[in-house]
Motif scaffolding. Structure first.
Motif, PDB file in Angstrom:
ATOM      1  N   SER A  82       0.819  -1.214   0.000  1.00 40.78           N
ATOM      2  CA  SER A  82       0.000   0.000   0.000  1.00 40.78           C
ATOM      3  C   SER A  82       0.851   1.262   0.000  1.00 40.78           C
ATOM      4  N   TRP A  83       2.155   1.126   0.259  1.00 38.61           N
ATOM      5  CA  TRP A  83       3.039   2.290   0.275  1.00 38.61           C
ATOM      6  C   TRP A  83       3.445   2.734  -1.126  1.00 38.61           C
ATOM      7  N   GLY A  84       3.117   1.954  -2.132  1.00 40.40           N
ATOM      8  CA  GLY A  84       3.449   2.357  -3.488  1.00 40.40           C
ATOM      9  C   GLY A  84       4.070   1.230  -4.288  1.00 40.40           C
ATOM     10  N   PRO A  85       4.243   1.442  -5.604  1.00 43.28           N
ATOM     11  CA  PRO A  85       4.730   0.361  -6.477  1.00 43.28           C
ATOM     12  C   PRO A  85       6.233   0.155  -6.446  1.00 43.28           C
ATOM     13  N   HIS A  86       6.987   1.115  -5.924  1.00 40.22           N
ATOM     14  CA  HIS A  86       8.445   1.041  -5.992  1.00 40.22           C
ATOM     15  C   HIS A  86       9.027   0.477  -4.696  1.00 40.22           C
ATOM     16  N   LYS A  87      10.192  -0.161  -4.837  1.00 40.09           N
ATOM     17  CA  LYS A  87      10.864  -0.733  -3.672  1.00 40.09           C
ATOM     18  C   LYS A  87      12.356  -0.447  -3.754  1.00 40.09           C
ATOM     19  N   LEU A  88      12.905   0.017  -2.640  1.00 38.87           N
ATOM     20  CA  LEU A  88      14.295   0.432  -2.549  1.00 38.87           C
ATOM     21  C   LEU A  88      15.195  -0.710  -2.096  1.00 38.87           C
ATOM     22  N   ALA A  89      16.318  -0.883  -2.794  1.00 38.05           N
ATOM     23  CA  ALA A  89      17.400  -1.747  -2.320  1.00 38.05           C
ATOM     24  C   ALA A  89      18.457  -0.842  -1.711  1.00 38.05           C
ATOM     25  N   LEU A  90      18.536  -0.836  -0.382  1.00 37.09           N
ATOM     26  CA  LEU A  90      19.504  -0.008   0.314  1.00 37.09           C
ATOM     27  C   LEU A  90      20.797  -0.816   0.447  1.00 37.09           C
ATOM     28  N   ILE A  91      21.785  -0.468  -0.354  1.00 30.22           N
ATOM     29  CA  ILE A  91      23.017  -1.257  -0.477  1.00 30.22           C
ATOM     30  C   ILE A  91      24.110  -0.626   0.379  1.00 30.22           C
ATOM     31  N   VAL A  92      24.655  -1.426   1.284  1.00 31.32           N
ATOM     32  CA  VAL A  92      25.681  -0.956   2.213  1.00 31.32           C
ATOM     33  C   VAL A  92      26.966  -1.747   1.981  1.00 31.32           C
ATOM     34  N   PRO A  93      27.982  -1.143   1.357  1.00 35.13           N
ATOM     35  CA  PRO A  93      29.286  -1.818   1.253  1.00 35.13           C
ATOM     36  C   PRO A  93      29.917  -1.891   2.642  1.00 35.13           C
ATOM     37  N   PHE A  94      30.425  -3.066   2.997  1.00 30.96           N
ATOM     38  CA  PHE A  94      30.730  -3.300   4.413  1.00 30.96           C
ATOM     39  C   PHE A  94      31.957  -4.180   4.584  1.00 30.96           C
ATOM     40  N   ARG A  95      32.696  -3.875   5.665  1.00 32.19           N
ATOM     41  CA  ARG A  95      33.752  -4.776   6.147  1.00 32.19           C
ATOM     42  C   ARG A  95      34.114  -4.400   7.584  1.00 32.19           C
ATOM     43  N   ILE A 121      17.194  -3.913   3.081  1.00 27.31           N
ATOM     44  CA  ILE A 121      18.546  -3.508   3.445  1.00 27.31           C
ATOM     45  C   ILE A 121      19.505  -4.651   3.129  1.00 27.31           C
ATOM     46  N   LEU A 122      20.492  -4.370   2.269  1.00 23.16           N
ATOM     47  CA  LEU A 122      21.473  -5.368   1.841  1.00 23.16           C
ATOM     48  C   LEU A 122      22.851  -4.960   2.345  1.00 23.16           C
ATOM     49  N   ILE A 123      23.428  -5.785   3.207  1.00 24.32           N
ATOM     50  CA  ILE A 123      24.787  -5.564   3.695  1.00 24.32           C
ATOM     51  C   ILE A 123      25.722  -6.435   2.864  1.00 24.32           C
ATOM     52  N   VAL A 124      26.518  -5.812   2.000  1.00 24.77           N
ATOM     53  CA  VAL A 124      27.436  -6.555   1.130  1.00 24.77           C
ATOM     54  C   VAL A 124      28.794  -6.581   1.817  1.00 24.77           C
ATOM     55  N   ASN A 125      29.115  -7.711   2.409  1.00 28.10           N
ATOM     56  CA  ASN A 125      30.265  -7.856   3.296  1.00 28.10           C
ATOM     57  C   ASN A 125      31.440  -8.486   2.545  1.00 28.10           C
ATOM     58  N   GLN A 126      32.545  -7.760   2.450  1.00 29.40           N
ATOM     59  CA  GLN A 126      33.731  -8.256   1.756  1.00 29.40           C
ATOM     60  C   GLN A 126      34.559  -9.121   2.702  1.00 29.40           C
ATOM     61  N   VAL A 127      34.745 -10.402   2.330  1.00 30.70           N
ATOM     62  CA  VAL A 127      35.426 -11.352   3.219  1.00 30.70           C
ATOM     63  C   VAL A 127      36.708 -11.914   2.604  1.00 30.70           C
ATOM     64  N   ASP A 128      37.164 -11.356   1.493  1.00 32.68           N
ATOM     65  CA  ASP A 128      38.387 -11.850   0.864  1.00 32.68           C
ATOM     66  C   ASP A 128      39.616 -11.188   1.466  1.00 32.68           C
ATOM     67  N   ARG A 129      40.773 -11.441   0.893  1.00 35.46           N
ATOM     68  CA  ARG A 129      42.038 -10.939   1.428  1.00 35.46           C
ATOM     69  C   ARG A 129      42.467  -9.623   0.790  1.00 35.46           C
ATOM     70  N   ILE A 305      30.841 -11.798   0.494  1.00 33.10           N
ATOM     71  CA  ILE A 305      31.357 -11.750  -0.870  1.00 33.10           C
ATOM     72  C   ILE A 305      32.876 -11.901  -0.884  1.00 33.10           C
ATOM     73  N   LYS A 306      33.358 -12.667  -1.858  1.00 38.01           N
ATOM     74  CA  LYS A 306      34.784 -12.698  -2.172  1.00 38.01           C
ATOM     75  C   LYS A 306      34.982 -12.087  -3.554  1.00 38.01           C
TER      76      LYS A 306
END
Length: 319
Positions: A82-95, A121-129, A305-306
């Protein structure tokens, strides 16, 4: 060239519904309240006067509290159609900034819910070296955000909006830089588009995402500004915000957590160049795991993510 914004912040107010009294007089209303009060007292007296049953004592033990609401039910609060047709992907680059994450997720969930913005809310967590690569993580977030979202926010984990007039709605007219130079507590140069930037997925694809050549802290958003200009996308910024540099809370502690600002080898020259071909088309990564978690009643998705690095092209991905 930077375009001044004419976009007006959207205010989301809960509708105030009042019950009309029609031609009811004050005496009728008083009489109705009196009747309801007498009925309530009578019901309370009847329930309290009943004797306890003579059956043996209930040995079931104390009443257990109801189980917490499952994550799926909590998530529905962020995805009300009911809030509307659009949806936000809140992307957070993280480590490794967990203290900030514990503050950020509940805060942003509450902020977007007040604005009635459907969100994930998407937390994109970098786990590589390799060294931290903010731009590549945002590219990953774009690709992994799913088909149920149609626009994204590139959002730093240490920047919290304090003014509810900041509009996180769908930026159909063009990219909307929420953390504009006039409002950001630290960065005030005119071509700055970092911190918090909203744009549709279509517009992000038109730019081929962000360059993957920026390992370490900084410069990736300056290169993205050139991509926006090349794609002929008009840049919008907030108008009518009077809180100035108090519009955001910056929760990063530079004395506790140092930023990786080292520039090694050819990186010193590369950081000011435009990457004409890199972006979504040459992004290389692996998804190690995906977890649906709840932080303070706020749902979010953590994607571990690696990233992959071609050291013949960007040897500065390692120190």
């Amino acid at each position: 060239m930077m375009h001044s914004s004419r976009r007006k912040p959207v205010l989301y107010f809960r509708e105030d519904r009042r019950v009309p009294c029609g031609r009811c007089s004050v005496y009728r209303l008083f009489g109705l309240c009196l009747v309801l009060l007498l009925v309530s007292l009578l019901w309370l007296q009847l329930n309290c006067s009943e004797d306890p049953p003579s059956s043996p004592r209930d040995d079931r033990g104390p009443v257990q509290p109801a189980p917490p609401c499952p994550p799926a039910a909590r998530a529905s609060a962020a995805d009300d159609p009911s809030w509307g047709p659009h949806k936000l992907a809140l992307i957070v680059p993280f480590r490794e900034r967990f203290e900030e994450l514990l503050v950020f997720v509940p805060f942003m969930h509450a902020f977007l819910t007040r604005q009635r913005v459907r969100h994930r809310i998407l937390i994109v967590n970098q786990v590589d070296r390799y060294r931290f690569n903010r731009a590549s993580l945002i590219n990953v977030g774009h690709l992994e955000s799913g088909n149920d979202t149609d626009y994204l926010a590139m959002h730093d984990v240490d920047l919290l909006p304090l003014n509810d007039r900041l509009d996180y709605g769908f930026p159909g007219a063009g990219p909307f830089h929420v953390a504009s130079p006039e409002l950001h507590p630290l960065y005030h140069y005119k071509t700055y588009v970092g911190g918090i930037l909203l744009l549709t997925k279509q517009h992000y694809s038109m730019c081929n995402g962000m360059s993957n050549r920026f390992w370490g802290w900084g410069r990736e958003d300056d290169e993205f500004y050139r991509r926006l200009h090349k794609a002929q996308l008009k840049l919008y910024r907030p108008s009518g915000i009077t809180t100035g540099y108090e519009t955001f809370r910056h929760i990063h502690d530079p004395t506790y957590r140092k930023r990786d600002q080292k520039r090694v080898a050819a990186q010193k020259q590369e950081q000011f160049k435009v990457d004409p071909e890199g972006g979504l088309t040459n992004l290389a990564y692996q998804v190690e795991s995906r977890q649906e978690v709840v932080i303070g009643d706020a749902p979010c998705t953590i994607i571990n993510i690696k990233l992959e690095c071609d050291q013949s092209q960007t040897p500065w991905c390692l120190l």
